[in-house]
Design a protein around this motif. Structure first.
Motif, PDB file in Angstrom:
ATOM      1  N   TYR A 151       2.163   3.019   9.909  1.00 12.85           N
ATOM      2  CA  TYR A 151       2.758   3.796   8.815  1.00 12.85           C
ATOM      3  C   TYR A 151       4.257   3.527   8.773  1.00 12.85           C
ATOM      4  O   TYR A 151       4.784   3.019   7.780  1.00 12.85           O
ATOM      5  N   LYS A 163      -0.456   3.762   0.714  1.00 17.12           N
ATOM      6  CA  LYS A 163      -1.448   4.101  -0.317  1.00 17.12           C
ATOM      7  C   LYS A 163      -2.033   2.823  -0.931  1.00 17.12           C
ATOM      8  O   LYS A 163      -3.243   2.719  -1.157  1.00 17.12           O
ATOM      9  N   GLU A 164      -1.174   1.849  -1.177  1.00 13.39           N
ATOM     10  CA  GLU A 164      -1.614   0.582  -1.777  1.00 13.39           C
ATOM     11  C   GLU A 164      -2.499  -0.196  -0.789  1.00 13.39           C
ATOM     12  O   GLU A 164      -3.474  -0.819  -1.181  1.00 13.39           O
ATOM     13  N   ALA A 166      -4.334   1.125   1.573  1.00 13.23           N
ATOM     14  CA  ALA A 166      -5.622   1.834   1.654  1.00 13.23           C
ATOM     15  C   ALA A 166      -6.484   1.512   0.432  1.00 13.23           C
ATOM     16  O   ALA A 166      -7.708   1.339   0.558  1.00 13.23           O
ATOM     17  N   ALA A 167      -5.855   1.403  -0.736  1.00 17.58           N
ATOM     18  CA  ALA A 167      -6.609   1.106  -1.949  1.00 17.58           C
ATOM     19  C   ALA A 167      -7.259  -0.282  -1.845  1.00 17.58           C
ATOM     20  O   ALA A 167      -8.420  -0.461  -2.231  1.00 17.58           O
ATOM     21  N   ASN A 170     -10.124  -0.157   0.613  1.00 17.68           N
ATOM     22  CA  ASN A 170     -11.228   0.533  -0.044  1.00 17.68           C
ATOM     23  C   ASN A 170     -11.975  -0.385  -1.016  1.00 17.68           C
ATOM     24  O   ASN A 170     -13.200  -0.403  -1.054  1.00 17.68           O
ATOM     25  N   LEU A 189       2.464  13.751   4.638  1.00 16.08           N
ATOM     26  CA  LEU A 189       1.410  12.766   4.377  1.00 16.08           C
ATOM     27  C   LEU A 189       0.055  13.455   4.416  1.00 16.08           C
ATOM     28  O   LEU A 189      -0.145  14.426   5.153  1.00 16.08           O
ATOM     29  N   ASP A 190      -0.854  12.947   3.587  1.00 14.69           N
ATOM     30  CA  ASP A 190      -2.170  13.557   3.449  1.00 14.69           C
ATOM     31  C   ASP A 190      -3.210  12.435   3.505  1.00 14.69           C
ATOM     32  O   ASP A 190      -3.264  11.595   2.605  1.00 14.69           O
ATOM     33  N   GLU A 193      -5.555  12.095   0.401  1.00 11.05           N
ATOM     34  CA  GLU A 193      -4.873  11.569  -0.784  1.00 11.05           C
ATOM     35  C   GLU A 193      -4.570  10.079  -0.630  1.00 11.05           C
ATOM     36  O   GLU A 193      -4.643   9.310  -1.576  1.00 11.05           O
ATOM     37  N   LEU A 194      -4.200   9.690   0.607  1.00 11.47           N
ATOM     38  CA  LEU A 194      -3.810   8.300   0.843  1.00 11.47           C
ATOM     39  C   LEU A 194      -5.021   7.371   0.974  1.00 11.47           C
ATOM     40  O   LEU A 194      -4.912   6.169   0.734  1.00 11.47           O
ATOM     41  N   GLY A 195      -6.164   7.921   1.367  1.00 11.37           N
ATOM     42  CA  GLY A 195      -7.361   7.087   1.548  1.00 11.37           C
ATOM     43  C   GLY A 195      -7.410   6.389   2.893  1.00 11.37           C
ATOM     44  O   GLY A 195      -7.936   5.282   3.005  1.00 11.37           O
ATOM     45  N   ILE A 196      -6.853   7.042   3.929  1.00 13.41           N
ATOM     46  CA  ILE A 196      -6.860   6.461   5.276  1.00 13.41           C
ATOM     47  C   ILE A 196      -8.179   6.811   5.981  1.00 13.41           C
ATOM     48  O   ILE A 196      -8.680   7.926   5.852  1.00 13.41           O
TER      49      ILE A 196
END
Ligand code: PMP
Length: 379
Positions: A151, A163-164, A166-167, A170, A189-190, A193-196
């Motif tokens: 991070y 976030k990018e 993780a996207a 995914n 940080l969440d 929401e971030l997709g971790i």
């Protein structure tokens, strides 16, 4: 009054907040039960305290308590995540993507996997310390079983575009793990929401005790255990729980949640003051992206100076040359090297990590001390 010793190495470790210590103390003697003892009140009490801490930790990162596995720290959490995912992945030839500027607690487990035949791609970073998302996408193959990217960097504070990343992970259905040891408790940080999918962090970097950390494992993500015996932590990490440490970790998370934003604003002002004043010295350079980085961290190179001599002359000020965890070796920082900084300049670099207890007086004192040392060593 002139401060006696100034601690500016909060990325290596932080002092325990007195409010955290107070919360921990009864769990050493009065409430000493084993959280796994199911037959008496001593055990129930300890288990209740652990569950409360689990909620506090989960809350800080937007997870559910069941998604938290307590470990002995971020090193263990990284090992559990990386080896745990790779072990269970069905691919015959396995591939992992990480980065050259990761912490040794990620690089070393990856090297172990390489010895066992796993292929690892270490992405480069640009001169600001950031990875290239297009490059990351190009490296993903059908064999990729894990993307592990930190991070925020422990030496420069540079924050990757999580976030990018993780996207992308995914999109290709690859689990994404992030070592967030330096970020958790410092910036909001969440994980949801971030997709971790998996995230490691450690209490002693956020005013909690040493020897306790956690791995967030998103519901549905499967990993294999790395320490067996007793089935604690839902079978994923056996061993009697460090109840006082976990209680302290929970409290530290609660406090960070309450005051992270105030701490961040105050420390950014002090960090900027330190940095701006020192950058006025000729031949001084800042390392790392100027905006995309933690507000309490500064990494500066002093041209023509030997960092070790500079450190010695700053004996009242605790800072580090590169990362504390690699201080056993005299290699130049692999993080700065990765960013294209020359070996000579990397050796002439200092890392400053401000913290919750850093005062304006300490920063004023440090500026004066460093300025006079640099001038003296250059004459
Ligand atoms: N990852 C990063 C980014 C770190 O800064 C550290 C601590 N230096 C670790 C992992 C290791 O954490 P711990 O000391 O809890 O094992």
């Amino acid at each position: 009054m002139k401060p006696g010793r100034v601690y500016l190495d909060n990325n290596a470790t932080t002092p325990v907040d007195p409010r955290v210590l107070e919360e921990m103390l009864p769990f050493f003697n009065e409430r000493f039960g084993n959280a796994a003892s199911r037959n008496h009140a001593f055990g129930w009490e300890a288990d209740e305290a652990v569950q409360h801490a689990r909620e506090q930790v989960a809350e800080l990162i937007g997870a559910s308590p069941k998604e938290i596995i307590f470990t002995s720290g971020a090193t263990e959490a990284n090992n559990l995540a990386i080896k745990g995912i790779v072990d269970l992945s069905g691919e015959e030839s396995k591939h992992v993507i990480s980065c050259q500027t990761e912490h040794k607690a990620v690089l070393d487990p990856l090297h172990q996997l390489e010895i066992a035949g796993v292929q690892v791609t270490y992405l480069p970073v640009d001169q600001d310390g950031l990875i290239d998302l297009a490059e990351l996408e190009k490296k993903i193959t059908n064999q990729t079983v894990l993307i592990s990217l930190m991070y925020a960097n422990n030496e420069t504070g540079v924050i990757q575009p999580i976030k990018e990343i993780a996207a992308l992970a995914n999109k290709y259905n690859v689990p994404f793990m992030s070592d967030a040891t330096q970020a958790v408790g410092k910036i909001p940080l969440d994980v949801d929401e971030l997709g971790i999918d998996l995230m490691s962090f450690s209490a002693h970097k956020m005013y909690g005790p040493k020897g306790v950390g956690a791995l967030f494992v998103k519901k549905g993500v499967k990993i294999s255990s790395q320490i067996d015996g007793g089935g604690h932590e839902r079978g994923m990490r056996s061993g009697t729980l460090n109840v006082p440490g976990i209680v302290g970790f929970g409290k530290a998370c609660e406090l960070c949640q309450q005051q992270m934003s105030d701490d961040e604003k105050r420390l950014k002002k002090l960090r900027d003051q330190l940095e701006q004043q020192l950058l006025q010295l000729s031949g001084t350079h800042g390392n790392g992206h100027n905006e995309q980085r933690l507000s309490h961290v500064s990494n500066l190179s002093f041209e023509g100076l030997d960092g070790e001599k500079l450190l010695l002359s700053l004996n009242e000020i605790a800072v580090s040359q590169g990362s504390a965890c690699t201080s056993a070796t005299v290699e130049p920082s692999h993080v700065l090297r990765g960013m294209g900084v020359s070996d000579e300049l990397a050796f002439a670099s200092l890392r400053f990590g401000l913290g919750r207890f850093t005062t304006k007086e300490e920063i004023d004192f440090a500026i004066e001390k460093i300025r006079s040392s640099v001038i003296e060593l250059r004459t």
